[in-house]
Design a protein around this motif. Sequence first.
Motif, PDB file in Angstrom:
ATOM      1  N   ALA A   1     -11.452   1.313 -11.408  1.00 32.91           N
ATOM      2  CA  ALA A   1     -10.406   0.697 -10.588  1.00 32.91           C
ATOM      3  C   ALA A   1      -9.166   0.258 -11.358  1.00 32.91           C
ATOM      4  O   ALA A   1      -8.240  -0.271 -10.759  1.00 32.91           O
ATOM      5  N   SER A   2      -9.127   0.459 -12.662  1.00 30.68           N
ATOM      6  CA  SER A   2      -7.998  -0.069 -13.425  1.00 30.68           C
ATOM      7  C   SER A   2      -6.816   0.890 -13.506  1.00 30.68           C
ATOM      8  O   SER A   2      -5.753   0.527 -14.020  1.00 30.68           O
ATOM      9  N   GLN A   3      -6.989   2.096 -12.978  1.00 32.67           N
ATOM     10  CA  GLN A   3      -5.879   3.050 -12.997  1.00 32.67           C
ATOM     11  C   GLN A   3      -6.101   4.119 -11.930  1.00 32.67           C
ATOM     12  O   GLN A   3      -7.159   4.197 -11.317  1.00 32.67           O
ATOM     13  N   GLY A   4      -5.077   4.927 -11.721  1.00 34.20           N
ATOM     14  CA  GLY A   4      -5.192   6.075 -10.836  1.00 34.20           C
ATOM     15  C   GLY A   4      -5.475   5.715  -9.393  1.00 34.20           C
ATOM     16  O   GLY A   4      -5.065   4.668  -8.876  1.00 34.20           O
ATOM     17  N   LEU A   5      -6.207   6.598  -8.729  1.00 29.78           N
ATOM     18  CA  LEU A   5      -6.514   6.420  -7.314  1.00 29.78           C
ATOM     19  C   LEU A   5      -7.304   5.146  -7.077  1.00 29.78           C
ATOM     20  O   LEU A   5      -7.093   4.449  -6.080  1.00 29.78           O
ATOM     21  N   GLY A   6      -8.215   4.820  -7.989  1.00 28.73           N
ATOM     22  CA  GLY A   6      -9.016   3.606  -7.828  1.00 28.73           C
ATOM     23  C   GLY A   6      -8.158   2.361  -7.767  1.00 28.73           C
ATOM     24  O   GLY A   6      -8.379   1.474  -6.931  1.00 28.73           O
ATOM     25  N   LEU A   7      -7.175   2.265  -8.644  1.00 27.80           N
ATOM     26  CA  LEU A   7      -6.279   1.112  -8.659  1.00 27.80           C
ATOM     27  C   LEU A   7      -5.450   1.046  -7.384  1.00 27.80           C
ATOM     28  O   LEU A   7      -5.307  -0.025  -6.772  1.00 27.80           O
ATOM     29  N   THR A   8      -4.901   2.166  -6.959  1.00 28.86           N
ATOM     30  CA  THR A   8      -4.107   2.204  -5.731  1.00 28.86           C
ATOM     31  C   THR A   8      -4.943   1.782  -4.539  1.00 28.86           C
ATOM     32  O   THR A   8      -4.487   1.007  -3.680  1.00 28.86           O
ATOM     33  N   LEU A   9      -6.180   2.266  -4.488  1.00 30.31           N
ATOM     34  CA  LEU A   9      -7.071   1.916  -3.385  1.00 30.31           C
ATOM     35  C   LEU A   9      -7.383   0.425  -3.374  1.00 30.31           C
ATOM     36  O   LEU A   9      -7.339  -0.221  -2.312  1.00 30.31           O
ATOM     37  N   VAL A  10      -7.716  -0.147  -4.524  1.00 26.08           N
ATOM     38  CA  VAL A  10      -8.049  -1.572  -4.598  1.00 26.08           C
ATOM     39  C   VAL A  10      -6.867  -2.419  -4.129  1.00 26.08           C
ATOM     40  O   VAL A  10      -7.040  -3.373  -3.363  1.00 26.08           O
ATOM     41  N   LYS A  11      -5.675  -2.098  -4.578  1.00 29.58           N
ATOM     42  CA  LYS A  11      -4.494  -2.854  -4.152  1.00 29.58           C
ATOM     43  C   LYS A  11      -4.302  -2.797  -2.642  1.00 29.58           C
ATOM     44  O   LYS A  11      -4.031  -3.814  -1.987  1.00 29.58           O
ATOM     45  N   LYS A  12      -4.459  -1.602  -2.083  1.00 33.20           N
ATOM     46  CA  LYS A  12      -4.259  -1.440  -0.642  1.00 33.20           C
ATOM     47  C   LYS A  12      -5.344  -2.180   0.145  1.00 33.20           C
ATOM     48  O   LYS A  12      -5.075  -2.771   1.194  1.00 33.20           O
ATOM     49  N   LEU A  13      -6.569  -2.155  -0.361  1.00 32.24           N
ATOM     50  CA  LEU A  13      -7.658  -2.883   0.299  1.00 32.24           C
ATOM     51  C   LEU A  13      -7.389  -4.380   0.313  1.00 32.24           C
ATOM     52  O   LEU A  13      -7.568  -5.051   1.339  1.00 32.24           O
ATOM     53  N   LEU A  14      -6.959  -4.912  -0.822  1.00 33.32           N
ATOM     54  CA  LEU A  14      -6.685  -6.348  -0.902  1.00 33.32           C
ATOM     55  C   LEU A  14      -5.510  -6.734  -0.013  1.00 33.32           C
ATOM     56  O   LEU A  14      -5.525  -7.784   0.642  1.00 33.32           O
ATOM     57  N   GLU A  15      -4.499  -5.884   0.023  1.00 31.94           N
ATOM     58  CA  GLU A  15      -3.351  -6.136   0.906  1.00 31.94           C
ATOM     59  C   GLU A  15      -3.770  -6.166   2.371  1.00 31.94           C
ATOM     60  O   GLU A  15      -3.164  -6.861   3.191  1.00 31.94           O
ATOM     61  N   SER A  16      -4.828  -5.407   2.689  1.00 32.59           N
ATOM     62  CA  SER A  16      -5.293  -5.307   4.074  1.00 32.59           C
ATOM     63  C   SER A  16      -6.348  -6.351   4.418  1.00 32.59           C
ATOM     64  O   SER A  16      -6.858  -6.368   5.539  1.00 32.59           O
TER      65      SER A  16
END
Length: 280
Positions: free
Chosen positions: A13-28
């Motif tokens: 989760a610290s880079q790439g698709l994993g990081l983008t996904l985690v950020k979007k999940l938290l925003e949601s």
Amino acid sequence: MKNNSKVWYVTGASQGLGLTLVKKLLESGYRVAATSRNAQNLKQAVGVIDTERFLPLVVDLNNPDCVNESIQQTIAAFGNIDVVVNNAGYGMMGAVEEIAEQDIRKIFDVNVLSAVNVVKGVLPFMRKQQSGYIVNVGSVAGFVGAPGWSVYSATKAAIAAFSEVLALDVKEFGIKVTVAEPSGFRTGFLTENSLANINTGIEGYEAVKAARERYLAGNGKQPGDPDKASAILIELAESKEPPLHLYLGQDAYKRASEKIATMAAELEAWKNTSISADFQ
């Protein structure tokens, strides 16, 4: 922000698709447990310190005890795990005879065995709750490879096959499985490191050399949008019937559909030979 009901566990989760996904999940508003080899890097990359919704975890995904501990920590913090995204992995390009055995073993450990370890760790909880969704991040390369990616493609083909049979095994427990198979996305995946092991001293392999130059020239220009891919994964988790295979990106769709047509034609062309192998 109120919590959404689902709890996500995301690896790599610290880079790439994993990081983008985690950020979007938290925003949601989702609750997210995210793994990385370095907690500080993960916290800095995500930029959110919210212990009620975000649980950063340092996990050696090739150590089953460490994986199981992280799952227990997630359950303790959030009560359950609804969605698992096995995203951890990396690329490696090169002619197979040039890639060292230890490097082949390492990429299988990270790209394949780590996902198996996570699934093994989470299934007892998902079986108990009679629900769950597992997303294994593969690649279109696992179905339609390009020159120079033989070992990497083998790891992603393994993930696809694992996901297919896993889906059959866990269907009775109300657990769903998708293997997400993207083509080129702008995630930092395509680096010099992944393209380094190639043709340093062997004559030939012109197709591999040409492919390497194409990939290097296209780095940073890939058509795939990780924000859109992340949104799709979140949408899938809310779907009653998510697909088993989901190719992400126009290039992935095109390559997969062309191969399916070619395979179907070849299968029919060799039908008589195929069936002649049986006892008469």
